[in-house]
Design an enzyme around this catalytic site. Sequence first.
Site, PDB file in Angstrom:
ATOM      1  N   LYS A   1       0.871  -1.179   0.000  1.00  0.00           N
ATOM      2  CA  LYS A   1       0.000   0.000   0.000  1.00  0.00           C
ATOM      3  C   LYS A   1       0.907   1.227   0.000  1.00  0.00           C
ATOM      4  O   LYS A   1       1.190   1.826   1.042  1.00  0.00           O
ATOM      5  CB  LYS A   1      -0.935  -0.040   1.215  1.00  0.00           C
ATOM      6  CG  LYS A   1      -2.141   0.866   1.058  1.00  0.00           C
ATOM      7  CD  LYS A   1      -3.204   0.529   2.076  1.00  0.00           C
ATOM      8  CE  LYS A   1      -4.254   1.620   2.169  1.00  0.00           C
ATOM      9  NZ  LYS A   1      -5.010   1.843   0.936  1.00  0.00           N
TER      10      LYS A   1
HETATM   11  N1  PMP Z   1      -7.616  -1.795  -3.377  1.00  0.00           N
HETATM   12  C1  PMP Z   1      -7.099  -0.561  -3.252  1.00  0.00           C
HETATM   13  C2  PMP Z   1      -6.387   0.045  -4.410  1.00  0.00           C
HETATM   14  C3  PMP Z   1      -7.240   0.137  -2.034  1.00  0.00           C
HETATM   15  O1  PMP Z   1      -6.737   1.359  -1.893  1.00  0.00           O
HETATM   16  C4  PMP Z   1      -7.940  -0.464  -0.976  1.00  0.00           C
HETATM   17  C5  PMP Z   1      -8.114   0.277   0.322  1.00  0.00           C
HETATM   18  N2  PMP Z   1      -7.012   0.058   1.181  1.00  0.00           N
HETATM   19  C6  PMP Z   1      -8.456  -1.743  -1.155  1.00  0.00           C
HETATM   20  C7  PMP Z   1      -8.275  -2.385  -2.381  1.00  0.00           C
HETATM   21  C8  PMP Z   1      -9.192  -2.447  -0.065  1.00  0.00           C
HETATM   22  O2  PMP Z   1      -8.298  -2.777   0.958  1.00  0.00           O
HETATM   23  P1  PMP Z   1      -8.796  -2.945   2.471  1.00  0.00           P
HETATM   24  O3  PMP Z   1      -9.983  -3.821   2.423  1.00  0.00           O
HETATM   25  O4  PMP Z   1      -7.630  -3.580   3.124  1.00  0.00           O
HETATM   26  O5  PMP Z   1      -9.111  -1.589   2.963  1.00  0.00           O
END
Ligand code: PMP
Length: 298
Positions: free
Chosen positions: A156
């Site tokens: 991330k």
């Molecule tokens: N894909 C992207 C590109 C994101 O930014 C997020 C948000 N973090 C997610 C998927 C979903 O991830 P999560 O469920 O861990 O928030």
Amino acid sequence: MASYYNNETILYLNGEYVRAAEAKMDYYSQSFHYGYAVFEGIRSYRTADGETKIFKATEHYDRLKNSAIALNLPYHWTTGELIDITYEVLKRNNLQNAYIRPVVYAPANMSFVVNEQSFIVIEVWEMGLFLGEKLLRVITSSFQRPNPKGFKIEAKANGHYVNSILASQEAKAKGYDEALLTDINGYVAEGPGANMFYEKDGKLYTPPAGNILPGITRATVFEICEELNIPVEEKLFTTAEVQEMDAAFFCGTAAEIIGWESLDDVRFKLDWNDTLSKKVKEAYSAKVIEAEVMSEAV
Ligand code: PMP
């Protein structure tokens, strides 16, 4: 623009709790210049018994660490200590239903060499439950997700979000609620800040890892499907296939689970109220406010 803090707001910055209005960062930071940093998006909820609970705290802080390692950012925090600090930041800001944003960033460095140091900031702001059931009008983006051979796509990383911003802004400029991005091979990948699932004949499908950020909410959907006996499969598919489906939704920490009305103006076959997807959404809403289990059931 939303206001994320006021004069009273406290954030955590490199070992200290400081006023957000007085916190400073170095404008010569490599993170500021190159988008070279990692972050998390976490939520806390007031649970059914009135406590504050950070949902999937361990999973989020473990991912922060893995994201930092993937980018060669030095990382010297433990998941446990960051969780404790986060509860303290929430307490100092008197927040229960909140969004939590830790960022690990680099020191002053205009070159591309590895740093000896990293910094961390943890910000929190109020985020209540999204009420209502407005379904999204989604459009296939002209932007694709970053090439996994060009980026550590499972991390991330802040810089990846230029892609997300471009896609989301394009969708809104065209009059839609959100974008759906494909991968470099043209298969469906994810939204700008959320994973996606579609439903067909009593089964859910989602793209496999490889070209997506495999979300913690996505993993929670798998857990819920197991609990509710809903079959779910990872598979590659195109946007044309999604249009033939019964329903679809985005899932992510901020968005939680949010159903779609249409993709590229093609409406889904089932009424959202008649879908398994809606049941998954309801189960998710219940899960995030579940009180902590004190002992294993016997
Ligand atoms: N894909 C992207 C590109 C994101 O930014 C997020 C948000 N973090 C997610 C998927 C979903 O991830 P999560 O469920 O861990 O928030």
